[in-house]
Write a protein that holds these residues in place. Structure first.
Motif, PDB file in Angstrom:
ATOM      1  N   PHE A 130       0.834  -1.215   0.000  1.00 11.48           N
ATOM      2  CA  PHE A 130       0.000   0.000   0.000  1.00 11.48           C
ATOM      3  C   PHE A 130       0.870   1.268   0.000  1.00 11.48           C
ATOM      4  O   PHE A 130       0.374   2.353   0.223  1.00 11.48           O
ATOM      5  N   HIS A 131       2.171   1.113  -0.241  1.00 10.19           N
ATOM      6  CA  HIS A 131       3.100   2.242  -0.313  1.00 10.19           C
ATOM      7  C   HIS A 131       3.067   3.073   0.967  1.00 10.19           C
ATOM      8  O   HIS A 131       3.140   4.304   0.934  1.00 10.19           O
ATOM      9  N   GLY A 132       2.904   2.401   2.133  1.00 13.17           N
ATOM     10  CA  GLY A 132       2.929   3.089   3.431  1.00 13.17           C
ATOM     11  C   GLY A 132       1.634   3.777   3.773  1.00 13.17           C
ATOM     12  O   GLY A 132       1.525   4.378   4.844  1.00 13.17           O
ATOM     13  N   GLY A 133       0.640   3.728   2.890  1.00 13.50           N
ATOM     14  CA  GLY A 133      -0.623   4.419   3.177  1.00 13.50           C
ATOM     15  C   GLY A 133      -1.606   3.521   3.898  1.00 13.50           C
ATOM     16  O   GLY A 133      -1.422   2.303   3.966  1.00 13.50           O
ATOM     17  N   ILE A 134      -2.639   4.145   4.447  1.00 14.39           N
ATOM     18  CA  ILE A 134      -3.714   3.413   5.121  1.00 14.39           C
ATOM     19  C   ILE A 134      -4.944   3.463   4.212  1.00 14.39           C
ATOM     20  O   ILE A 134      -5.354   4.529   3.762  1.00 14.39           O
ATOM     21  N   TYR A 135      -5.512   2.281   3.908  1.00 14.06           N
ATOM     22  CA  TYR A 135      -6.689   2.234   3.033  1.00 14.06           C
ATOM     23  C   TYR A 135      -7.758   1.382   3.679  1.00 14.06           C
ATOM     24  O   TYR A 135      -7.450   0.375   4.338  1.00 14.06           O
ATOM     25  N   CYS A 136      -9.016   1.780   3.482  1.00 16.00           N
ATOM     26  CA  CYS A 136     -10.120   1.002   4.016  1.00 16.00           C
ATOM     27  C   CYS A 136     -10.230  -0.311   3.235  1.00 16.00           C
ATOM     28  O   CYS A 136      -9.590  -0.484   2.185  1.00 16.00           O
ATOM     29  N   TYR A 137     -11.069  -1.196   3.707  1.00 13.75           N
ATOM     30  CA  TYR A 137     -11.182  -2.540   3.111  1.00 13.75           C
ATOM     31  C   TYR A 137     -11.511  -2.454   1.621  1.00 13.75           C
ATOM     32  O   TYR A 137     -10.926  -3.171   0.803  1.00 13.75           O
ATOM     33  N   ASP A 138     -12.408  -1.539   1.240  1.00 13.75           N
ATOM     34  CA  ASP A 138     -12.814  -1.413  -0.157  1.00 13.75           C
ATOM     35  C   ASP A 138     -11.676  -0.934  -1.051  1.00 13.75           C
ATOM     36  O   ASP A 138     -11.528  -1.402  -2.173  1.00 13.75           O
ATOM     37  N   HIS A 139     -10.850  -0.014  -0.566  1.00 18.86           N
ATOM     38  CA  HIS A 139      -9.839   0.599  -1.424  1.00 18.86           C
ATOM     39  C   HIS A 139      -8.496  -0.108  -1.367  1.00 18.86           C
ATOM     40  O   HIS A 139      -7.588   0.272  -2.100  1.00 18.86           O
ATOM     41  N   GLN A 140      -8.380  -1.129  -0.496  1.00 17.66           N
ATOM     42  CA  GLN A 140      -7.149  -1.912  -0.487  1.00 17.66           C
ATOM     43  C   GLN A 140      -6.982  -2.629  -1.831  1.00 17.66           C
ATOM     44  O   GLN A 140      -5.876  -2.774  -2.340  1.00 17.66           O
ATOM     45  N   ARG A 141      -8.101  -3.041  -2.437  1.00 15.96           N
ATOM     46  CA  ARG A 141      -8.057  -3.762  -3.727  1.00 15.96           C
ATOM     47  C   ARG A 141      -7.683  -2.819  -4.865  1.00 15.96           C
ATOM     48  O   ARG A 141      -6.979  -3.187  -5.780  1.00 15.96           O
ATOM     49  N   SER A 142      -8.181  -1.569  -4.803  1.00 16.80           N
ATOM     50  CA  SER A 142      -7.917  -0.631  -5.895  1.00 16.80           C
ATOM     51  C   SER A 142      -6.464  -0.182  -5.908  1.00 16.80           C
ATOM     52  O   SER A 142      -5.958   0.271  -6.931  1.00 16.80           O
ATOM     53  N   VAL A 143      -5.773  -0.309  -4.769  1.00 12.57           N
ATOM     54  CA  VAL A 143      -4.370   0.119  -4.701  1.00 12.57           C
ATOM     55  C   VAL A 143      -3.464  -0.922  -5.350  1.00 12.57           C
ATOM     56  O   VAL A 143      -2.475  -0.592  -5.985  1.00 12.57           O
ATOM     57  N   ARG A 144      -3.849  -2.172  -5.254  1.00 12.79           N
ATOM     58  CA  ARG A 144      -3.017  -3.278  -5.680  1.00 12.79           C
ATOM     59  C   ARG A 144      -2.459  -3.121  -7.102  1.00 12.79           C
ATOM     60  O   ARG A 144      -3.128  -2.672  -8.001  1.00 12.79           O
TER      61      ARG A 144
END
Ligand SMILES: [Zn+2]
Length: 129
Positions: free
Chosen positions: A115-129
């Motif tokens: 996640f490049h050190g960022g914090i993402y909610c459950y929904d946006h963890q997939r979009s970061v991948r």
């Protein structure tokens, strides 16, 4: 006669006690040196006792009042600090700003390379991948 000097009740009582003490010494000196037979004035003892009791009451009142106002004063800043701390400590998604649970936050920290050190909610963890 200037009446600018404001006397507190405690100072007034202390001056009263000093005055009664001076009177006692005066009576003692008169009795010993002038009349050659010491005598005592019980009224002076009563006055000294009464003034002393009043002074103790007055000082006790001032001390209690100071303690009560000290107790009441620091409560407000502590509450403000707690509010500031909670807003700094908030775990939010870097994408949508929604608050995330500590479990999600820990997951993002553990997989920070993904996640490049960022914090993402459950929904946006997939979009970061
Ligand atoms: Zn999100």
């Amino acid at each position: 006669m200037s009446r600018r000097k404001k006397l507190s009740i405690s100072m007034l009582l202390v001056e009263g006690i000093a005055l009664v003490c001076m009177l006692k010494v005066f009576v003692w000196v008169i009795g010993n040196n002038v009349m050659k037979s010491p005598f005592s004035v019980p009224e002076l003892d009563y006055a000294l006792f009464g003034l002393g009791a009043l002074l103790v009451l007055r000082v006790g009142y001032v001390v209690v009042k100071a303690k009560v106002s000290n107790k009441a004063a620091p409560n407000k800043p502590v509450g403000d600090n707690e509010l500031e701390l909670s807003s700094i400590d908030e775990h939010v998604c870097a994408y949508c700003g929604k608050a995330v649970s500590e479990k999600v936050w820990n997951y993002c920290i553990a997989n920070s390379h993904r996640f490049h050190g960022g914090i993402y909610c459950y929904d946006h963890q997939r979009s970061v991948r």
